[in-house]
Design a protein around this motif. Structure first.
Motif, PDB file in Angstrom:
ATOM      1  N   GLN A   1       0.853  -1.199   0.000  1.00 16.79           N
ATOM      2  CA  GLN A   1       0.000   0.000   0.000  1.00 16.79           C
ATOM      3  C   GLN A   1       0.882   1.240   0.000  1.00 16.79           C
ATOM      4  O   GLN A   1       1.797   1.347   0.792  1.00 16.79           O
ATOM      5  CB  GLN A   1      -0.910   0.012   1.218  1.00 16.79           C
ATOM      6  N   VAL A   2       0.578   2.146  -0.899  1.00 16.04           N
ATOM      7  CA  VAL A   2       1.358   3.372  -0.989  1.00 16.04           C
ATOM      8  C   VAL A   2       0.894   4.350   0.081  1.00 16.04           C
ATOM      9  O   VAL A   2      -0.300   4.531   0.305  1.00 16.04           O
ATOM     10  CB  VAL A   2       1.209   4.019  -2.378  1.00 16.04           C
ATOM     11  N   GLN A   3       1.851   4.956   0.749  1.00 13.30           N
ATOM     12  CA  GLN A   3       1.545   6.015   1.708  1.00 13.30           C
ATOM     13  C   GLN A   3       2.241   7.297   1.291  1.00 13.30           C
ATOM     14  O   GLN A   3       3.369   7.261   0.783  1.00 13.30           O
ATOM     15  CB  GLN A   3       2.006   5.619   3.109  1.00 13.30           C
ATOM     16  N   LEU A   4       1.569   8.399   1.515  1.00 10.76           N
ATOM     17  CA  LEU A   4       2.148   9.712   1.269  1.00 10.76           C
ATOM     18  C   LEU A   4       2.341  10.393   2.618  1.00 10.76           C
ATOM     19  O   LEU A   4       1.416  10.441   3.429  1.00 10.76           O
ATOM     20  CB  LEU A   4       1.234  10.552   0.383  1.00 10.76           C
ATOM     21  N   VAL A   5       3.530  10.903   2.854  1.00 10.99           N
ATOM     22  CA  VAL A   5       3.856  11.525   4.120  1.00 10.99           C
ATOM     23  C   VAL A   5       4.322  12.947   3.872  1.00 10.99           C
ATOM     24  O   VAL A   5       5.323  13.175   3.177  1.00 10.99           O
ATOM     25  CB  VAL A   5       4.945  10.737   4.868  1.00 10.99           C
ATOM     26  N   GLU A   6       3.575  13.884   4.451  1.00  9.59           N
ATOM     27  CA  GLU A   6       3.907  15.297   4.299  1.00  9.59           C
ATOM     28  C   GLU A   6       4.765  15.769   5.472  1.00  9.59           C
ATOM     29  O   GLU A   6       4.609  15.296   6.598  1.00  9.59           O
ATOM     30  CB  GLU A   6       2.624  16.135   4.250  1.00  9.59           C
ATOM     31  N   SER A   7       5.647  16.705   5.187  1.00 10.82           N
ATOM     32  CA  SER A   7       6.499  17.276   6.228  1.00 10.82           C
ATOM     33  C   SER A   7       6.869  18.706   5.862  1.00 10.82           C
ATOM     34  O   SER A   7       6.627  19.150   4.734  1.00 10.82           O
ATOM     35  CB  SER A   7       7.766  16.432   6.403  1.00 10.82           C
ATOM     36  N   GLY A   8       7.445  19.416   6.835  1.00 12.24           N
ATOM     37  CA  GLY A   8       7.956  20.752   6.572  1.00 12.24           C
ATOM     38  C   GLY A   8       7.103  21.886   7.098  1.00 12.24           C
ATOM     39  O   GLY A   8       7.484  23.051   6.987  1.00 12.24           O
ATOM     40  N   GLY A   9       5.954  21.563   7.658  1.00  8.58           N
ATOM     41  CA  GLY A   9       5.107  22.616   8.191  1.00  8.58           C
ATOM     42  C   GLY A   9       5.682  23.232   9.452  1.00  8.58           C
ATOM     43  O   GLY A   9       6.695  22.775   9.988  1.00  8.58           O
ATOM     44  N   GLY A  10       5.028  24.274   9.913  1.00  6.61           N
ATOM     45  CA  GLY A  10       5.482  24.935  11.124  1.00  6.61           C
ATOM     46  C   GLY A  10       4.843  26.287  11.276  1.00  6.61           C
ATOM     47  O   GLY A  10       3.883  26.629  10.572  1.00  6.61           O
ATOM     48  N   LEU A  11       5.399  27.063  12.179  1.00  9.86           N
ATOM     49  CA  LEU A  11       4.923  28.416  12.448  1.00  9.86           C
ATOM     50  C   LEU A  11       5.816  29.407  11.719  1.00  9.86           C
ATOM     51  O   LEU A  11       7.051  29.343  11.844  1.00  9.86           O
ATOM     52  CB  LEU A  11       4.956  28.693  13.952  1.00  9.86           C
ATOM     53  N   VAL A  12       5.213  30.302  10.991  1.00 13.29           N
ATOM     54  CA  VAL A  12       5.969  31.297  10.241  1.00 13.29           C
ATOM     55  C   VAL A  12       5.247  32.630  10.328  1.00 13.29           C
ATOM     56  O   VAL A  12       4.014  32.671  10.422  1.00 13.29           O
ATOM     57  CB  VAL A  12       6.154  30.847   8.775  1.00 13.29           C
ATOM     58  N   GLN A  13       5.990  33.701  10.318  1.00 10.28           N
ATOM     59  CA  GLN A  13       5.392  35.032  10.364  1.00 10.28           C
ATOM     60  C   GLN A  13       4.822  35.405   8.991  1.00 10.28           C
ATOM     61  O   GLN A  13       5.281  34.908   7.963  1.00 10.28           O
ATOM     62  CB  GLN A  13       6.441  36.059  10.781  1.00 10.28           C
ATOM     63  N   PRO A  14       3.851  36.284   8.988  1.00 13.46           N
ATOM     64  CA  PRO A  14       3.336  36.771   7.693  1.00 13.46           C
ATOM     65  C   PRO A  14       4.467  37.314   6.835  1.00 13.46           C
ATOM     66  O   PRO A  14       5.354  38.021   7.336  1.00 13.46           O
ATOM     67  CB  PRO A  14       2.364  37.876   8.113  1.00 13.46           C
ATOM     68  N   GLY A  15       4.430  36.937   5.563  1.00 16.89           N
ATOM     69  CA  GLY A  15       5.492  37.324   4.652  1.00 16.89           C
ATOM     70  C   GLY A  15       6.654  36.343   4.598  1.00 16.89           C
ATOM     71  O   GLY A  15       7.546  36.473   3.750  1.00 16.89           O
ATOM     72  N   GLY A  16       6.636  35.366   5.471  1.00 14.95           N
ATOM     73  CA  GLY A  16       7.714  34.388   5.526  1.00 14.95           C
ATOM     74  C   GLY A  16       7.545  33.264   4.530  1.00 14.95           C
ATOM     75  O   GLY A  16       6.602  33.248   3.728  1.00 14.95           O
ATOM     76  N   SER A  17       8.473  32.301   4.603  1.00 13.47           N
ATOM     77  CA  SER A  17       8.509  31.195   3.654  1.00 13.47           C
ATOM     78  C   SER A  17       8.596  29.858   4.377  1.00 13.47           C
ATOM     79  O   SER A  17       9.141  29.779   5.487  1.00 13.47           O
ATOM     80  CB  SER A  17       9.718  31.330   2.727  1.00 13.47           C
ATOM     81  N   LEU A  18       8.078  28.856   3.722  1.00 11.29           N
ATOM     82  CA  LEU A  18       8.209  27.479   4.174  1.00 11.29           C
ATOM     83  C   LEU A  18       8.320  26.595   2.937  1.00 11.29           C
ATOM     84  O   LEU A  18       7.790  26.938   1.874  1.00 11.29           O
ATOM     85  CB  LEU A  18       6.998  27.024   4.994  1.00 11.29           C
ATOM     86  N   ARG A  19       8.983  25.471   3.129  1.00 10.67           N
ATOM     87  CA  ARG A  19       9.059  24.477   2.059  1.00 10.67           C
ATOM     88  C   ARG A  19       8.497  23.172   2.579  1.00 10.67           C
ATOM     89  O   ARG A  19       9.012  22.599   3.546  1.00 10.67           O
ATOM     90  CB  ARG A  19      10.500  24.271   1.574  1.00 10.67           C
ATOM     91  N   LEU A  20       7.454  22.709   1.938  1.00 10.09           N
ATOM     92  CA  LEU A  20       6.822  21.444   2.302  1.00 10.09           C
ATOM     93  C   LEU A  20       7.333  20.342   1.393  1.00 10.09           C
ATOM     94  O   LEU A  20       7.677  20.591   0.221  1.00 10.09           O
ATOM     95  CB  LEU A  20       5.304  21.553   2.181  1.00 10.09           C
TER      96      LEU A  20
END
Length: 115
Positions: A1-20
């Protein structure tokens, strides 16, 4: 069975960046169009971005010019670079195929945009 696992979230200020990042337990990316979706509190899940097996991309109007989706079929990953984040983009972010397949929904990763 294939599973998809997401990561990279968090708390960021407005205008900031994140990479998921989304990783699959085995190779499915080479045959499926992959997408990122998000669900904010009290709202329905919505489409954010997608990328085909040949790397053609599509974005929701609300994120065009700020988000970039990419994939690495050899690594079985699909990433979402998010820039200039807004408070209203606080949500749980998920990856799935496009169109979605119920069996692929994972736990998602929480993104909170707040000062």
């Amino acid at each position: 069975q294939v599973q998809l696992v997401e990561s990279g979230g968090g708390l960021v200020q407005p205008g900031g960046s994140l990479r998921l990042s989304c990783a699959a337990s085995r190779s499915i990316f080479s045959i499926y169009t992959m997408g990122w979706y998000r669900q904010a509190p009290g709202k329905q899940r919505e489409f954010v971005a997608s990328i085909t097996s040949s790397s053609n991309t599509n974005y929701a109007d609300s994120v065009k010019g700020r988000f970039t989706i990419s994939r690495d079929n050899a690594k079985n990953t699909v990433d979402l670079q998010m820039n200039s984040l807004k408070p209203e983009e606080t949500a749980v972010y998920y990856c799935n195929t496009r169109p979605v397949q119920t069996r692929f929904w994972g736990q998602g990763t929480q993104v909170t945009v707040s000062s």
